[in-house]
Design an enzyme around this catalytic site. Structure first.
Site, PDB file in Angstrom:
ATOM      1  N   PHE A 112       1.836  -7.945   2.558  1.00  0.00           N
ATOM      2  CA  PHE A 112       2.917  -6.992   2.775  1.00  0.00           C
ATOM      3  C   PHE A 112       3.698  -6.845   1.486  1.00  0.00           C
ATOM      4  CE2 PHE A 112       2.560  -8.548   7.259  1.00  0.00           C
ATOM      5  CZ  PHE A 112       2.210  -7.334   7.829  1.00  0.00           C
ATOM      6  N   SER A 113       4.195  -5.662   1.267  1.00  0.00           N
ATOM      7  CA  SER A 113       5.107  -5.423   0.152  1.00  0.00           C
ATOM      8  C   SER A 113       6.021  -4.275   0.538  1.00  0.00           C
ATOM      9  CB  SER A 113       4.342  -5.084  -1.131  1.00  0.00           C
ATOM     10  OG  SER A 113       3.843  -3.753  -1.084  1.00  0.00           O
ATOM     11  N   ASN A 114       6.962  -3.979  -0.326  1.00  0.00           N
ATOM     12  CA  ASN A 114       7.870  -2.861  -0.113  1.00  0.00           C
ATOM     13  C   ASN A 114       7.108  -1.542  -0.049  1.00  0.00           C
ATOM     14  OD1 ASN A 114      10.302  -1.580   0.216  1.00  0.00           O
ATOM     15  ND2 ASN A 114      11.096  -2.046  -1.805  1.00  0.00           N
ATOM     16  N   GLY A 119       4.052  -1.107   1.313  1.00  0.00           N
ATOM     17  CA  GLY A 119       3.266  -1.003   2.534  1.00  0.00           C
ATOM     18  C   GLY A 119       2.422  -2.249   2.688  1.00  0.00           C
ATOM     19  N   GLY A 120       1.546  -2.265   3.684  1.00  0.00           N
ATOM     20  CA  GLY A 120       0.717  -3.434   3.931  1.00  0.00           C
ATOM     21  C   GLY A 120      -0.722  -3.193   3.551  1.00  0.00           C
ATOM     22  N   LEU A 139      -3.307  -8.746   5.542  1.00  0.00           N
ATOM     23  CA  LEU A 139      -3.641  -9.509   4.344  1.00  0.00           C
ATOM     24  C   LEU A 139      -2.457  -9.643   3.396  1.00  0.00           C
ATOM     25  CD1 LEU A 139      -7.132  -7.914   3.581  1.00  0.00           C
ATOM     26  CD2 LEU A 139      -6.639 -10.009   4.849  1.00  0.00           C
ATOM     27  N   ASP A 141      -4.729  -3.271 -14.184  1.00  0.00           N
ATOM     28  CA  ASP A 141      -4.023  -4.225 -13.311  1.00  0.00           C
ATOM     29  C   ASP A 141      -4.907  -5.440 -13.042  1.00  0.00           C
ATOM     30  OD1 ASP A 141      -2.062  -5.306 -11.725  1.00  0.00           O
ATOM     31  OD2 ASP A 141      -2.385  -3.995 -10.018  1.00  0.00           O
TER      32      ASP A 141
END
Length: 865
Positions: free
Chosen positions: A236-238, A240-241, A234, A367
């Protein structure tokens, strides 16, 4: 345009403009190896955030097994010292992130995960030295901590990694025609250096025997007992996924939220794992609420931590806004918008109840933004991503959130959530709230516009946060912008004056890398190109009759000749366009010299479009052939004709070696650029096949255009529908209009009214020329000249108040993504200057309406005709 993660990199060093990371203000946290004199016999070089140390007597090898060392901030100085000592003793060049601030920023969760964790890169000259260094570093750094470098193979238990790759930048085209970093294969051919998130070895490279135990260890570390099968990634980022998965035992669908140790650092240095366990605690404390997902536990697989939670059916609020947003569908009076307003009210009511329930258990959310809100099929909402959910009185954990939706730092928990709720409501009505991140009072401008347009009563929506009070100076600036657009006509001259003042204020002729602030791409082109660099700004000034200081033209000339001609680019992103601008600015000889230098050194581009490809370079040749007022250069015309013949074959579906047809349609990114080239050459030569080629190209472009429910005609590009000049139906229609002015064609003529109607749309997310309001408004003025200063165009121009920001006497224009301001032609102030000059008929210069009779058509203004 770079993706969001690459764009973020250019938002680090400056709060106002996109800026190269090299200018990050980090002097107070530089490592000693960066500030101390280099060791005897070594030279120091700086590139971006990286500092290199290279032996004075040698140059790095072209490619080979490189070593990466990762670290955490509190061990970085020691890790750098120990690694440097070994590299210096072996005489091997290396580079490192120059400061703790740079390290923290490159480890941020929003950065590209393919580079995550890289702190030091070492370039051994051969395999023997590589193996010796790898062994020594893995022993010296044993026990140290650092993120796993996803693209690499780890050596032992230390934060030491390796992969085979390029040491020096060389370029080639990939399978899609994009310019990418390259390796040289055994035949000497340049091939893409694949830099993904999986360890790969080129087919012709043998893995050294000494690395095979580490490959085996990597394979053995995989946990085959993990009871979930991933069905979809769904996000991805630095950090994790996030994955959609199925529990193999129960068949239940779940969401796996991955956290990688030491990765995705936030403003206080917490890593992804810390935040994952914070989220687990919050979801546990909130158990039983239907506005939060049920949590099933935490599991560690290899070194990665996974939070397992309920999968909630539905779409994100962002997806729902895109699908439902009324102002892009030709809505009429406020009554037409009532169903959308009712839906926003229901969502906000659900969100209010969700936040009240969370606060009642002593937590804040911290957030809130549309991507963290799931709208269920029955209309109920659920919140996801509780990484920043902490106690209401927590004053240490930072707030998160999207640009423009965040409360100011230090806002107490319940108040921060209330601010984000109000901003989310306003974002549903006006999805340009990134502007409030650039100028907080802009939120009040957007709210005022939205209340009028949607017919909202005074009490509609959540309570406006008190945090927006006390913005007197900002509100005065907003009033100054509004005053330029009020009255029976807009203040064309006043807008022009403000745009010019902003351009002048941002000029930095003392810098070698850029003259004007522009989009992030300008730093890849030496700051000189038409779309994002100095050439485009100077062209817009010259074409609109504004003075062009000789100092600025000097800068453009010098910077262009410093640029490597082998990577010269095309009309809008490279030296051919810059050469043409120099010729227009009275430096025809230097322009022609730059042109010859570029076309002789650069390999043929695989692109066929006008922006970076062969159509643009050939059109520039036609323009260059007629520069200087002398007889046309027949050699350049012949060159353009040869390109036209190749492009005609491509348009007709025949393969042309080394050329990829565009995948979409539009003036800059489709085959409309080829059609324009054919028409220009037909005018010059009279050759009948060129007119037929133009018609065929436009027919192919028309194949991308679909009728929308509101009757407008737009380019379908995947799930998007586009009207823009650069990529979209307005650019196609401009070329079609030129064609049908000379050649009768009922089908192409029929395109023009439907496209023109769409270009006058009320809501446009960005203000710029190529992909924004300025370009669309100008297109209406060209496609339907009688409306150039009519109500629809003026209404569109007036809505530039959403975006323009006053700064003393200057008007600043947000560039692509609305994250920073830009002066460039494609996305910023220069593009608005050119478009509004066209729409005003020259009245912005004070020359009177008669000036409009001598203005070139929009298509000529856009393509340096």
């Amino acid at each position: 345009m770079p993706g969001i993660q690459e764009t973020q990199l250019y938002c680090l060093a400056d709060r106002t403009y996109f800026e190269t990371p090299a200018r990050l203000p980090d002097e107070e946290s530089r490592y000693r190896l960066d500030t101390d004199p280099p060791p005897a016999g070594w030279r120091r070089e700086a590139v971006g955030l990286w500092t290199s140390l290279v032996p004075g007597h040698t140059e790095p090898a072209e490619q080979g097994w490189k070593i990466h060392v990762s670290t955490v901030p509190d061990e970085a100085e020691a890790t750098l010292r120990d690694t440097a000592r070994i590299c210096l003793r072996h005489g091997v060049p290396f580079k490192f992130l120059r400061s703790e601030k740079a390290l923290l920023l490159m480890a941020d969760k929003h950065m590209n995960r393919s580079g995550a964790g890289k702190f030091i890169a070492v370039y051994p000259p051969d395999e023997t030295v590589f193996l010796a260094l790898a062994d020594e570093l893995s022993r010296a750094l044993a026990g140290r901590r650092g993120p796993y470098v996803l693209s690499d193979l780890r050596i032992g238990d230390a934060p030491v990694y390796t992969r085979y790759g390029a040491f020096v930048p060389r370029w080639c085209a990939d399978a899609e025609g994009r310019r990418v970093l390259a390796l040289r294969d055994p035949s000497g051919q340049l091939v893409p250096d694949e830099r993904g998130v999986v360890f790969r070895v080129p087919d012709w490279v043998d893995v050294p025997e000494a690395l095979r135990p580490h490959l085996a260890a990597r394979a053995a570390a995989r946990d085959d007992t993990f009871p979930y099968t991933v069905t979809e990634a769904l996000q991805f980022s630095n950090a994790g996924g996030i994955y959609l998965a199925v529990d193999r035992e129960t068949g239940r669908r779940v969401v796996l939220r991955e956290a990688r140790p030491h990765c995705g650092l936030d403003g206080v240095g917490d890593d992804a794992v810390t935040r994952l366990h914070r989220e687990h605690r919050a979801l546990t404390a909130l158990a039983g609420l239907d506005c939060v997902p049920e949590v099933y536990g935490v599991r560690t697989v290899w070194e990665h931590h996974f939070l397992i939670e309920e999968h909630i059916e539905g779409n994100t609020l962002l997806e729902e806004i895109v699908a439902r947003f009324a102002l892009v569908r030709g809505a009429g009076p406020a009554d037409d918008l009532a169903p959308y307003v009712a839906w926003t009210d229901s969502v906000v009511g659900e969100l209010s109840r969700a936040l009240e329930a969370i606060h009642a258990r002593g937590l804040r959310f911290g957030d809130l933004h549309p991507s963290n809100i799931i709208v269920r099929p029955d209309g109920r909402v659920a919140l996801v991503d509780f990484e920043y959910a902490t106690a209401l009185d927590d004053d240490v954990t930072p707030l998160a959130g999207a640009q423009g939706l965040q409360a100011p730092p230090g806002t107490p928990g319940a108040d921060a959530d209330a601010y984000a709720l109000w901003a989310t409501w306003l974002n549903m009505l006006m999805p340009v709230m990134e502007m409030a991140g650039l100028e907080r009072a802009k939120a009040l401008t957007l709210e005022s516009w939205a209340r009028r347009r949607y017919g909202l009563p005074a009490g509609a929506g959540p309570r406006r946060p008190g945090l927006l009070l006390g913005l007197d100076a900002s509100r005065r600036r907003e009033a100054e912008v509004a005053a330029l657009f009020e009255g029976p006509d807009v203040d064309w001259a006043g807008i022009r004056t403000g745009l010019l003042a902003g351009i002048h204020a941002g000029a930095t002729p003392g810098r070698p890398d850029r003259l004007f602030p522009g989009g992030p791409d300008l730093f890849a082109t030496g700051g000189t190109d038409l779309a994002n660099g100095a050439a485009g700004v100077l062209y817009a000034l010259h074409r609109t009759g504004a003075p062009v200081p000789g100092e600025w033209t000097d800068w453009l000339e010098s910077a262009a000749f410093r640029r490597d001609p082998a990577g010269s680019g095309g009309l809008f992103d490279g030296l051919p366009g810059t050469a043409l601008v120099l010729s227009r600015l009275g430096r025809a000889d230097r322009g022609r010299e730059l042109w010859d230098r570029a076309v002789s050194a650069a390999p043929p581009t695989a692109s066929a479009d006008l922006f970076t490809g062969r159509a643009g370079i050939a059109l520039a040749a036609v323009r260059m052939a007629r520069a200087g007022g002398t007889a046309p250069d027949t050699g350049l015309i012949d060159t353009a004709l040869r390109t036209a013949r190749d492009l005609d074959r491509l348009v007709r579906g025949e393969p042309v070696d080394g050329v990829c047809p565009p995948e979409s349609a539009g003036l800059l990114r489709g085959l409309s650029g080829a059609a324009l080239l054919f028409l220009e050459l037909h005018t010059l030569t009279g050759e009948a096949w060129l007119a037929e080629a133009a018609r065929t190209a436009l027919e192919r472009e028309a194949g991308h255009i679909v009728a929308m429910p509101d009757g407008t005609l737009q380019v379908k590009d995947g799930r998007r529908h586009l009207l823009y000049l650069g990529q979209g139906s307005s650019g196609v229609a401009l070329v079609a209009q030129r064609y049908v002015a000379r050649h009768e064609d009922a089908a192409l003529s029929a395109l023009i009214p439907g496209v023109a109607r769409g270009c006058a749309m009320e809501f446009v997310r960005e203000p710029g020329l190529f992909t924004g309001r300025a370009g669309l408004a100008a297109a209406v003025g060209q496609l339907d000249p009688g409306t150039r200063t009519g109500p629809a165009v003026l209404a569109s121009v007036r809505n530039l108040t959403w975006h323009l920001v006053a700064d003393e006497d200057r008007l600043l224009v947000p560039g692509a993504t609305l994250r920073r301001f830009s002066a460039d032609l494609g996305t910023g102030a220069a593009g608005l200057l050119l478009a509004l000059h066209f729409l005003s008929g020259g009245r912005d210069t004070g020359d009177g309406e008669a000036a409009g009779e001598t203005l070139p058509g929009l298509l000529d203004l856009l393509t340096l005709g």
